[in-house]
Scaffold this active site. Structure first.
Site: not given
Ligand SMILES: Nc1ncnc2c1ncn2[C@@H]1O[C@H](COP(=O)(O)OS(=O)(=O)O)[C@@H](OP(=O)(O)O)[C@H]1O
Length: 360
Positions: A117, A120
């Protein structure tokens, strides 16, 4: 009648024998041009390939297309194009098997090892825009769940790369897996490790939001976060809390890798300044800074930066619905308690990493 047919055949035979070599060459050239325009029934059409690649087209495909325009060896290049499609699809993400022999499958030279989260997926998708980065689409989970399958299994998951391209994967659970550092070092201790970190309090809420999406009957955040609610003791056995104890996990990794093997990316800055953070990553990977401001735009509806032209698409694209979810309301005093719990751990992490992420 029979004689006239014979005469005609004889005449046309003579006529044919007089056809200049250059005319034959012209016919061959016209046929090749016809094929290259995508009208040969027997050869796969380039336009089909483009459709297959609608989600992921590596930068190198443009070079292959250019070669297709200028060279006559259609089948060799069509198979090269197919290979690039398959590689980009993480060895079959599209579900369409494509055979190929272009490039080679290598162990990743760089891995996004965490954190869950943290952002990544966003980082990996942004990096994939770079023509010299090739990545597996799905999370392989080799160094935690599938280690028993062996290194060849792992290597086979990788996309094929050309010389000079970097193979990457991301599995955020590696950062919190006790055995992952020694296993990864046994593969290659020079692997570059990228950790996207985010304020552990927001990260915990994000983690909880995801779990609740999958199990709607889940207890409230405040019920799960405390071991003893009246005393305000945080339950460190709850994974949503444990994952955010970055200093502890980093300590485990530093038993096997030097600090110089790591790049810590700010999950917050990845949202507020994606080009800046991706710029740091490109430097760390020894790549030319190709992914820049011009690749991003801020999507007001999504509330996040999105790619103007993701790899393989000419249309803008944001991450999916599971990225950027609305978090539930958590009482302020609960968040405050959690913030207090993390404060000393965060400071330790800032010291260890040499970076102050300013979470408190
Ligand atoms: N550009 C963009 N678009 C959408 N989301 C973005 C972006 N950059 C960072 N994030 C943040 O990424 C969070 C999800 O993290 P991960 O991709 O590492 O999640 S996971 O571990 O693979 O499930 C996700 O967490 P949540 O907001 O809680 O859904 C986002 O806050």
């Amino acid at each position: 009648m029979g004689c006239s047919v014979c005469r005609t055949r004889l005449n046309s035979g003579r006529a044919l024998s007089r056809v200049p070599l250059s005319f034959t060459m012209l016919l061959i050239f016209l046929y090749l041009f016809h094929c290259l325009s995508g009208f040969c029934d027997s050869a796969p059409k380039i336009t089909d390939g483009q459709n297959l690649m609608r989600d992921h087209v590596p930068g190198k495909v443009h070079a292959v297309r250019a070669e297709l325009r200028w060279n006559g060896t259609v089948s060799a290049h069509v198979s090269a194009l197919s290979e690039l499609q398959e590689s980009e699809n993480g060895g079959g993400e599209s579900g369409i098997p494509v055979s190929n022999t272009y490039g080679s499958k290598r162990f990743p030279q760089a891995i996004i090892i965490g954190v869950k989260k943290g952002g990544t997926r966003a980082l990996l998708e942004f990096l994939r825009v770079h023509p010299d980065v090739r990545a597996v689409g799905a999370e392989p989970h080799f160094f935690d769940r599938f280690y028993h399958k062996g290194l060849e299994w792992y290597r086979n998951l990788m996309p094929r790369t050309l010389d000079g391209q970097i193979t990457m994967e991301k599995t955020p659970s590696y950062f919190v897996t006790k055995e992952a550092p020694s296993r990864l070092c046994a593969m290659n201790c020079d692997t570059k490790l990228i950790v996207v970190v985010r304020d552990p309090v927001t990260r915990a809420v994000s983690d909880y939001t995801q779990t609740r999406t999958k199990s709607p009957g889940l207890q409230s955040f405040q019920t799960l976060v405390f071991k003893n609610c009246s005393l305000g003791v945080i339950d460190t056995s709850w994974s949503a809390v444990r994952i955010g104890m970055y200093a502890q996990h980093l300590e485990n990794w530093l038993q096997h890798f030097p600090l110089s093997s790591f790049l810590f990316v700010s999950g917050e800055r990845l949202v507020s300044d994606p080009a800046g953070e991706v710029g740091r990553v490109q430097d760390f990977l020894g790549l030319k800074r190709i992914v820049s401001d011009k690749h991003f735009y801020f999507n007001q509806t999504k509330g996040f930066p999105c790619l103007k032209k993701p790899e393989g698409s000419s249309r803008p694209r944001c991450l999916g619905k599971s990225k950027g979810r609305t978090h539930p309301h958590i009482p302020t005093d609960v968040l405050q308690k959690l913030r207090e719990f993390y404060r000393p751990l965060n400071h330790k992490f800032y010291q260890m990493s040499g970076l102050d992420f300013g979470w408190d």
